[in-house]
Design a protein around this motif. Structure first.
Motif, mmCIF file in Angstrom:
data_model
loop_
_atom_site.group_PDB
_atom_site.id
_atom_site.type_symbol
_atom_site.label_atom_id
_atom_site.label_comp_id
_atom_site.label_asym_id
_atom_site.label_seq_id
_atom_site.Cartn_x
_atom_site.Cartn_y
_atom_site.Cartn_z
ATOM 1 N N ALA A 14 0.848 -1.208 0.000
ATOM 2 C CA ALA A 14 0.000 0.000 0.000
ATOM 3 C C ALA A 14 0.878 1.251 0.000
ATOM 4 C CB ALA A 14 -0.933 0.000 1.206
ATOM 5 N N ALA A 15 1.956 1.224 0.791
ATOM 6 C CA ALA A 15 2.860 2.382 0.859
ATOM 7 C C ALA A 15 3.526 2.629 -0.493
ATOM 8 C CB ALA A 15 3.920 2.158 1.937
ATOM 9 N N LEU A 16 3.835 1.563 -1.230
ATOM 10 C CA LEU A 16 4.499 1.726 -2.528
ATOM 11 C C LEU A 16 3.528 2.205 -3.602
ATOM 12 C CD1 LEU A 16 6.888 -1.357 -2.570
ATOM 13 C CD2 LEU A 16 7.353 1.001 -1.912
ATOM 14 N N GLU A 17 2.282 1.738 -3.542
ATOM 15 C CA GLU A 17 1.288 2.170 -4.538
ATOM 16 C C GLU A 17 0.683 3.527 -4.181
ATOM 17 O OE1 GLU A 17 0.532 1.227 -7.397
ATOM 18 O OE2 GLU A 17 0.945 -0.914 -7.644
ATOM 19 N N GLY A 18 0.946 4.006 -2.947
ATOM 20 C CA GLY A 18 0.331 5.258 -2.511
ATOM 21 C C GLY A 18 -1.143 5.093 -2.216
ATOM 22 N N THR A 35 4.388 -2.661 -12.059
ATOM 23 C CA THR A 35 4.517 -2.551 -10.598
ATOM 24 C C THR A 35 4.627 -1.079 -10.178
ATOM 25 O OG1 THR A 35 6.918 -2.533 -10.167
ATOM 26 C CG2 THR A 35 5.913 -4.680 -10.637
ATOM 27 N N PRO A 36 4.433 -0.783 -8.878
ATOM 28 C CA PRO A 36 4.539 0.617 -8.446
ATOM 29 C C PRO A 36 5.939 1.195 -8.633
ATOM 30 C CG PRO A 36 4.341 -0.863 -6.559
ATOM 31 C CD PRO A 36 4.038 -1.674 -7.782
ATOM 32 N N ALA A 37 6.926 0.347 -8.899
ATOM 33 C CA ALA A 37 8.267 0.884 -9.146
ATOM 34 C C ALA A 37 8.296 1.713 -10.430
ATOM 35 C CB ALA A 37 9.286 -0.252 -9.227
ATOM 36 N N ILE A 38 7.326 1.513 -11.335
ATOM 37 C CA ILE A 38 7.308 2.255 -12.601
ATOM 38 C C ILE A 38 5.990 2.997 -12.833
ATOM 39 C CG2 ILE A 38 7.417 2.009 -15.129
ATOM 40 C CD1 ILE A 38 9.381 -0.225 -14.796
ATOM 41 N N GLN A 39 4.886 2.465 -12.339
ATOM 42 C CA GLN A 39 3.579 3.069 -12.630
ATOM 43 C C GLN A 39 2.692 3.036 -11.384
ATOM 44 O OE1 GLN A 39 1.338 2.528 -16.558
ATOM 45 N NE2 GLN A 39 0.543 0.848 -15.355
ATOM 46 N N ARG A 40 2.165 4.212 -11.010
ATOM 47 C CA ARG A 40 1.301 4.267 -9.832
ATOM 48 C C ARG A 40 -0.090 4.776 -10.232
ATOM 49 N NH1 ARG A 40 6.251 4.817 -8.306
ATOM 50 N NH2 ARG A 40 6.402 7.059 -8.554
ATOM 51 N N LEU A 96 15.080 -1.856 -7.860
ATOM 52 C CA LEU A 96 16.331 -2.191 -8.560
ATOM 53 C C LEU A 96 16.079 -3.183 -9.683
ATOM 54 C CD1 LEU A 96 18.738 -2.725 -5.533
ATOM 55 C CD2 LEU A 96 18.764 -0.845 -7.192
ATOM 56 N N ARG A 97 15.249 -4.190 -9.372
ATOM 57 C CA ARG A 97 14.991 -5.210 -10.394
ATOM 58 C C ARG A 97 14.240 -4.632 -11.583
ATOM 59 N NH1 ARG A 97 11.507 -8.542 -8.812
ATOM 60 N NH2 ARG A 97 11.115 -7.956 -6.654
ATOM 61 N N MET A 98 13.217 -3.793 -11.320
ATOM 62 C CA MET A 98 12.429 -3.244 -12.432
ATOM 63 C C MET A 98 13.289 -2.352 -13.325
ATOM 64 S SD MET A 98 9.661 -4.819 -12.201
ATOM 65 C CE MET A 98 8.838 -4.107 -13.624
ATOM 66 N N GLN A 99 14.239 -1.627 -12.705
ATOM 67 C CA GLN A 99 15.155 -0.810 -13.510
ATOM 68 C C GLN A 99 16.047 -1.697 -14.377
ATOM 69 O OE1 GLN A 99 17.193 2.026 -10.926
ATOM 70 N NE2 GLN A 99 15.275 2.358 -9.863
ATOM 71 N N ALA A 100 16.515 -2.812 -13.815
ATOM 72 C CA ALA A 100 17.397 -3.710 -14.569
ATOM 73 C C ALA A 100 16.625 -4.437 -15.670
ATOM 74 C CB ALA A 100 18.043 -4.717 -13.614
ATOM 75 N N HIS A 101 15.408 -4.925 -15.343
ATOM 76 C CA HIS A 101 14.576 -5.573 -16.372
ATOM 77 C C HIS A 101 14.316 -4.598 -17.526
ATOM 78 C CE1 HIS A 101 13.419 -9.327 -14.339
ATOM 79 N NE2 HIS A 101 13.067 -8.681 -13.259
ATOM 80 N N SER A 102 13.986 -3.341 -17.158
ATOM 81 C CA SER A 102 13.625 -2.343 -18.168
ATOM 82 C C SER A 102 14.823 -1.974 -19.040
ATOM 83 C CB SER A 102 13.093 -1.068 -17.492
ATOM 84 O OG SER A 102 11.952 -1.353 -16.715
ATOM 85 N N ALA A 143 10.389 5.373 -13.332
ATOM 86 C CA ALA A 143 11.042 4.644 -12.248
ATOM 87 C C ALA A 143 11.725 5.635 -11.312
ATOM 88 C CB ALA A 143 12.029 3.627 -12.805
ATOM 89 N N GLY A 144 10.984 6.640 -10.871
ATOM 90 C CA GLY A 144 11.476 7.609 -9.898
ATOM 91 C C GLY A 144 12.697 8.356 -10.389
ATOM 92 N N LYS A 145 13.740 8.335 -9.569
ATOM 93 C CA LYS A 145 14.934 9.122 -9.880
ATOM 94 C C LYS A 145 15.623 8.678 -11.159
ATOM 95 C CE LYS A 145 15.847 10.376 -5.110
ATOM 96 N NZ LYS A 145 16.439 9.918 -3.856
#
Ligand SMILES: *Cc1c(COP(=O)(O)O)cnc(C)c1O
Length: 401
Positions: free
Chosen positions: A74-78, A190-195, A262-268, A307-309
């Motif tokens: 929940a914290a990651l998806e906002g 995932t929330p690492a790329i899309q919220r 980290l994983r989503m950045q590497a996959h992408s 992916a944030g920063k």
């Protein structure tokens, strides 16, 4: 611990949100393998059951390990709250049972996970819920399909396997203008790329089985959103009908969330590099990946995916069409030595599939053509192997043609 969680950056929330240490002072999160809980007195038991006192009751609907996973996601998806479920499909079913009743209408993207189509069409259809399927990218078609009884809009973006995008902000506005809710299956990015909640969606649905686990171990799911929806009728279905996540699986997913970004950045990054390389190869007719500037909705991808920063990212799944139809696709796949031939995705291990004869093999050739799934199409879910080995593997496949 979690006092000022709203101020934490994504990676900090991924590692620390939701953790409540016991008196043992453990650094890692424990797995609570208990079905029930004991009370200090009869009065406390009564207070727990009536809801007057918060706390654990029974692990079908209250378990500390599952709750830590729910709070972290929940914290990651906002989102305000989260309900974890036994699988991604259970998350979709629990959401629908919580929100819909006979006579209600759903508008869904026609490019959603196969079992999700069957759930809406065959199962919910038997209970008097009617679903229309529309082209994901055609916002006007969504509007046309909405009726007075429409309660829910449902989509996945990007779609599998063709990486079409839905405009989450536009469809959220459309849903709300008609008194409906928008649910987004956020499994692919995932929330690492899309919220989606920040873009206006009401509910985010996950198959935790994919990138949240990230190593192909457990099956699980979740739904995230406002307290009045997810904490109300959706939680009520979980509590009563029991499609619950096991504490062990919750612990695996919890650990998965810690490395998700980290994983989503590497996959992408690897998927983008392979997509760009494939675009240059003569036997490849077309590459489907929203990270490519040649993608027709690349601008939308840049608007709603980040992916944030580290900026824009497009996830780990890409597809491409080989000249020569099914024989070429099969020859290509059979020549690979690194990638696994399997339909799963979100794993550290790269996977390759031929959609026309596997995931989309049970629909008619006409339906396949309408969905844009051609016989030469190959889908790759890019894992975390060295991208040079993956490129050599693809070259091996192309050389076999
Ligand atoms: C796998 C998947 C699901 C279903 O999840 P399970 O955990 O297998 O039940 C739902 N949506 C998408 C996009 C998926 O890829």
């Amino acid at each position: 611990m979690t006092d000022n969680i709203e101020n934490w950056e994504f990676a900090t929330r991924a590692v620390r949100a939701g953790q409540v240490r016991t008196n043992e002072g453990e650094q890692g999160e424990p797995i609570f393998t208990t079905s029930s809980y004991v009370y200090a007195s009869a009065a406390q038991a009564a207070a727990r059951f009536s809801g007057a006192e918060p706390g654990n009751i029974y692990s079908r609907f209250t378990n500390p390990t599952v709750r830590t996973f729910e709070q972290r996601l929940a914290a990651l998806e906002g989102g305000e709250t989260c309900v974890a479920t036994a699988s991604g499909m259970a998350a979709i079913l629990t959401t629908c049972l919580g929100l819909l009743k006979a006579g209600d209408h759903v508008v869904a993207s026609r490019s959603i996970f196969g079992p999700t189509v069957l759930l809406f069409k065959n199962i919910l259809g038997r209970f008097g819920v009617d679903t229309d399927f529309v082209a994901l990218a055609d916002t006007a078609a969504w509007e046309k399909a909405i009726r007075k009884q429409t309660r829910l809009l449902f989509l996945e973006t990007p779609s599998n396997p063709l990486s079409e995008l839905g405009d989450i902000a536009a469809l959220a506005t459309l849903a709300h203008d008609h008194g409906a809710l928008l649910a987004v299956d956020n499994c692919f990015l995932t929330p690492a790329i899309q919220r989606p909640l920040a873009l206006g969606a009401d509910l985010v649905i996950h198959s935790a089985t994919k990138y949240i686990d990230g190593q192909g171990r457990c099956v699980g799911g979740a739904v995230v959103g406002r307290k009045d929806l997810v904490g109300g009728d959706i939680y009520g279905i979980l509590r009563t009908a029991g499609p619950s996540m096991s504490p062990f699986n919750a612990w695996v997913f919890l650990k998965g969330l810690e490395t998700l970004s980290l994983r989503m950045q590497a996959h992408s990054a690897a998927a983008l590099e392979l997509a760009q390389w494939l675009e240059q190869q003569a036997p490849v007719e077309r590459v489907y990946y929203a990270g490519l500037p040649s993608h027709p909705q690349h601008a939308l991808a840049r608007r709603q995916q980040s992916a944030g920063k580290s900026g824009f990212a497009a996830g780990g799944v890409l597809a491409f069409e080989l000249k020569g139809g099914q024989p070429a696709a099969w020859r290509f796949i059979d020549a690979l030595r690194v990638m696994s031939i399997t339909a799963n995705l979100g794993d550290t291990k790269s996977t390759v599939t031929h959609p026309a004869t596997t995931t989309h093999g049970r629909i008619t050739p006409e339906q396949r053509a309408a969905a844009g799934i051609r016989d030469g199409l190959v889908r790759i879910a890019v894992g975390l192997e060295d991208v040079d080995d993956l490129k050599r593997d693809l070259a091996r496949g192309l050389a076999a043609l």
